[in-house]
Design a protein around this motif. Structure first.
Motif, mmCIF file in Angstrom:
data_model
loop_
_atom_site.group_PDB
_atom_site.id
_atom_site.type_symbol
_atom_site.label_atom_id
_atom_site.label_comp_id
_atom_site.label_asym_id
_atom_site.label_seq_id
_atom_site.Cartn_x
_atom_site.Cartn_y
_atom_site.Cartn_z
ATOM 1 N N HIS A 26 0.840 -1.196 0.000
ATOM 2 C CA HIS A 26 0.000 0.000 0.000
ATOM 3 C C HIS A 26 0.874 1.244 0.000
ATOM 4 O O HIS A 26 1.790 1.365 0.823
ATOM 5 C CB HIS A 26 -0.910 -0.001 1.226
ATOM 6 C CG HIS A 26 -1.932 -1.093 1.208
ATOM 7 N ND1 HIS A 26 -3.229 -0.875 0.800
ATOM 8 C CD2 HIS A 26 -1.841 -2.405 1.524
ATOM 9 C CE1 HIS A 26 -3.905 -2.018 0.874
ATOM 10 N NE2 HIS A 26 -3.080 -2.961 1.314
ATOM 11 N N GLU A 28 0.147 4.396 0.851
ATOM 12 C CA GLU A 28 0.025 5.161 2.092
ATOM 13 C C GLU A 28 0.607 4.390 3.277
ATOM 14 O O GLU A 28 1.183 4.984 4.197
ATOM 15 C CB GLU A 28 -1.444 5.503 2.356
ATOM 16 C CG GLU A 28 -2.074 6.400 1.304
ATOM 17 C CD GLU A 28 -2.654 5.631 0.124
ATOM 18 O OE1 GLU A 28 -3.380 6.241 -0.668
ATOM 19 O OE2 GLU A 28 -2.367 4.410 0.005
ATOM 20 N N GLY A 29 0.456 3.082 3.267
ATOM 21 C CA GLY A 29 1.009 2.260 4.336
ATOM 22 C C GLY A 29 2.509 2.087 4.256
ATOM 23 O O GLY A 29 3.118 1.468 5.137
ATOM 24 N N TYR A 59 2.317 2.629 16.015
ATOM 25 C CA TYR A 59 2.205 1.484 15.122
ATOM 26 C C TYR A 59 2.187 0.138 15.861
ATOM 27 O O TYR A 59 2.450 -0.903 15.256
ATOM 28 C CB TYR A 59 3.345 1.491 14.104
ATOM 29 C CG TYR A 59 3.245 2.566 13.038
ATOM 30 C CD1 TYR A 59 2.062 3.285 12.838
ATOM 31 C CD2 TYR A 59 4.328 2.861 12.230
ATOM 32 C CE1 TYR A 59 1.981 4.269 11.864
ATOM 33 C CE2 TYR A 59 4.254 3.843 11.251
ATOM 34 C CZ TYR A 59 3.077 4.544 11.075
ATOM 35 O OH TYR A 59 2.998 5.510 10.106
ATOM 36 N N TYR A 71 -4.425 3.345 10.352
ATOM 37 C CA TYR A 71 -4.142 3.563 8.931
ATOM 38 C C TYR A 71 -4.947 4.755 8.412
ATOM 39 O O TYR A 71 -4.410 5.654 7.747
ATOM 40 C CB TYR A 71 -4.481 2.296 8.143
ATOM 41 C CG TYR A 71 -4.139 2.352 6.674
ATOM 42 C CD1 TYR A 71 -2.927 1.847 6.209
ATOM 43 C CD2 TYR A 71 -5.015 2.895 5.744
ATOM 44 C CE1 TYR A 71 -2.609 1.876 4.863
ATOM 45 C CE2 TYR A 71 -4.707 2.943 4.400
ATOM 46 C CZ TYR A 71 -3.508 2.428 3.970
ATOM 47 O OH TYR A 71 -3.195 2.472 2.632
ATOM 48 N N SER A 74 -3.681 8.005 9.714
ATOM 49 C CA SER A 74 -2.371 8.388 9.183
ATOM 50 C C SER A 74 -2.461 9.058 7.823
ATOM 51 O O SER A 74 -1.668 9.961 7.515
ATOM 52 C CB SER A 74 -1.466 7.156 9.090
ATOM 53 O OG SER A 74 -1.259 6.581 10.366
ATOM 54 N N SER A 108 -5.179 4.043 -1.480
ATOM 55 C CA SER A 108 -6.429 4.131 -0.705
ATOM 56 C C SER A 108 -7.242 5.332 -1.191
ATOM 57 O O SER A 108 -7.466 6.301 -0.453
ATOM 58 C CB SER A 108 -6.114 4.240 0.790
ATOM 59 O OG SER A 108 -5.392 3.109 1.230
ATOM 60 N N SER A 254 2.940 -8.853 8.183
ATOM 61 C CA SER A 254 1.678 -8.133 8.317
ATOM 62 C C SER A 254 0.649 -8.980 9.059
ATOM 63 O O SER A 254 -0.040 -8.485 9.961
ATOM 64 C CB SER A 254 1.150 -7.763 6.927
ATOM 65 O OG SER A 254 -0.210 -7.382 6.982
ATOM 66 N N ASP A 285 2.274 -3.179 4.342
ATOM 67 C CA ASP A 285 2.446 -1.812 4.874
ATOM 68 C C ASP A 285 3.763 -1.783 5.649
ATOM 69 O O ASP A 285 3.765 -1.758 6.883
ATOM 70 C CB ASP A 285 1.282 -1.440 5.795
ATOM 71 C CG ASP A 285 -0.063 -1.536 5.090
ATOM 72 O OD1 ASP A 285 -0.394 -0.603 4.343
ATOM 73 O OD2 ASP A 285 -0.760 -2.551 5.277
ATOM 74 N N MET A 288 4.786 0.384 8.870
ATOM 75 C CA MET A 288 3.841 0.147 9.954
ATOM 76 C C MET A 288 4.107 -1.183 10.657
ATOM 77 O O MET A 288 3.789 -1.351 11.831
ATOM 78 C CB MET A 288 2.411 0.167 9.410
ATOM 79 C CG MET A 288 1.933 1.549 8.994
ATOM 80 S SD MET A 288 0.186 1.510 8.534
ATOM 81 C CE MET A 288 -0.212 3.258 8.664
#
Length: 346
Positions: A26, A28-29, A59, A71, A74, A108, A254, A285, A288
């Motif tokens: 991801h 953004e992740g 996190y 998430y 953030s 996202s 994850s 991610d 994270m």
């Protein structure tokens, strides 16, 4: 998968040399703490960590629902085209440093649309970052816009409308993530996405059991499954996925961090390979979860996979990607060459 004794240094060298693709990560992740803090300060976003130590504590996830909550919070630091370009360039640089040659990144998109940020701004930013990354690092990037399933059909329709209106040619697929609610209501939006030429790439089988994978395959026309680790609980499903060669994009660290799997030693990755499932390896991610793709290969090796298994995972990633045929042949040959050199006793 006997994992004969290989010196740690040789394993590390092999993992670093292995050409890689990443299919489930991801954007953004993938925001590293320095970028997160820089953007939080730039926009004065309240209620967020203000130091690397606070980010690390932020996190630490209690469960999957808590991860989703953090998430969503953030992504509030991403506001303008410059932010998305900065993030994309930083993510691409980190991927290239791991010998990742190509990546398909989830965006996202709905989480930005619902904050009033137009899709045109998001895509302009990530495209700027993508072009710069290809020039600077030779890495190819493609996009999979998605929406959180727990926000309902309207979120899916709104996200798809934005993709069809403003999405660049580098968009290859359409995804659904978030809490793993029943995917049945999304059949219509996926029919529309596929009719528009987008590949069906939903999350399923991470926390929702085998039925969520059945639904993704039979109703959404899934070409790849994000996670899919619950598939091994259903032998009939395993047979179907093997028969249709539907890849599962697996992210071991994850799964442990979100409590989808209790402990890394219990991760089903080795069993998934033994059953003949097509598995790719991914980081999801990475900041994270305190990982990256190189570390996921280390983790896979620690779970008992030998060098040939790691090369198989890398090759599966190439085959499951939307690279063109010539690029696939080139990368596959390079993976085979790296494996042969690692196994050469001379």
């Amino acid at each position: 998968m006997d994992n004969p004794s290989v010196p740690r240094a040789a394993v590390e060298r092999f993992i670093q040399d292995l050409p890689k693709v990443e299919l489930h990560v991801h954007l953004e992740g993938s925001m590293r703490p320095p970028v997160f803090l820089r953007l939080a300060e730039k926009h004065g976003v309240p209620g967020l960590p203000r130091s690397p130590e606070e980010v690390a504590a932020y996190y630490e996830f209690r469960d999957f629902a808590h991860f989703i909550e953090i998430y969503i919070a953030s992504v509030r630091v991403l506001r303008d085209e410059e932010d998305f370009a900065l993030l994309t360039a930083d993510v691409a640089e980190r991927l290239a440093a791991q010998n990742v040659r190509y990546a398909e990144l989830h965006i996202s998109l709905y989480n930005h649309l619902v904050r009033g940020i137009p899709a045109s701004v998001v895509f302009a930013g990530v495209e700027h970052g993508r072009r710069e990354a290809e020039r600077a690092h030779g890495i190819g990037l493609r996009w999979i816009p998605d929406f959180p399933g727990d926000y309902g059909v309207e979120a899916g329709e709104r996200t798809l409308d934005a993709v069809l209106a403003d999405g660049p040619p580098s968009v290859v697929g359409f995804g659904v993530g978030g809490m793993e609610v029943d995917r049945t209501p999304f059949r219509g939006v996926y029919d529309r996405a596929r009719a528009a030429g987008l590949h069906s790439l939903p999350h399923a089988g991470e926390t929702g059991g085998p039925q969520s994978v059945w639904t993704a395959v039979e109703l959404l026309g899934a070409e790849r499954i994000g996670h899919g680790i619950d598939s091994v609980k259903d032998p009939r499903l395993v047979d179907l996925l093997c028969e249709r060669r539907i890849p599962l994009d697996v992210s071991p660290t994850s799964n442990v961090c979100t409590r989808a799997v209790a402990d890394i030693v219990e991760h089903p990755l080795p069993r998934m390979l033994k059953t003949g499932l097509t598995v790719t390896l991914n980081s999801d991610d990475p900041p994270m979860f305190g990982t990256d793709l190189v570390n996921e290969y280390r983790t896979a090796h620690a779970l008992g996979l030998d060098l040939a298994d790691l090369a198989l995972l890398a090759g599966n990633g190439v085959a499951a990607s939307y690279l063109d045929a010539a690029a696939k042949r080139e990368l596959t040959a390079e993976i085979e060459s790296v494996l042969a050199a690692a196994l050469d006793p001379r």
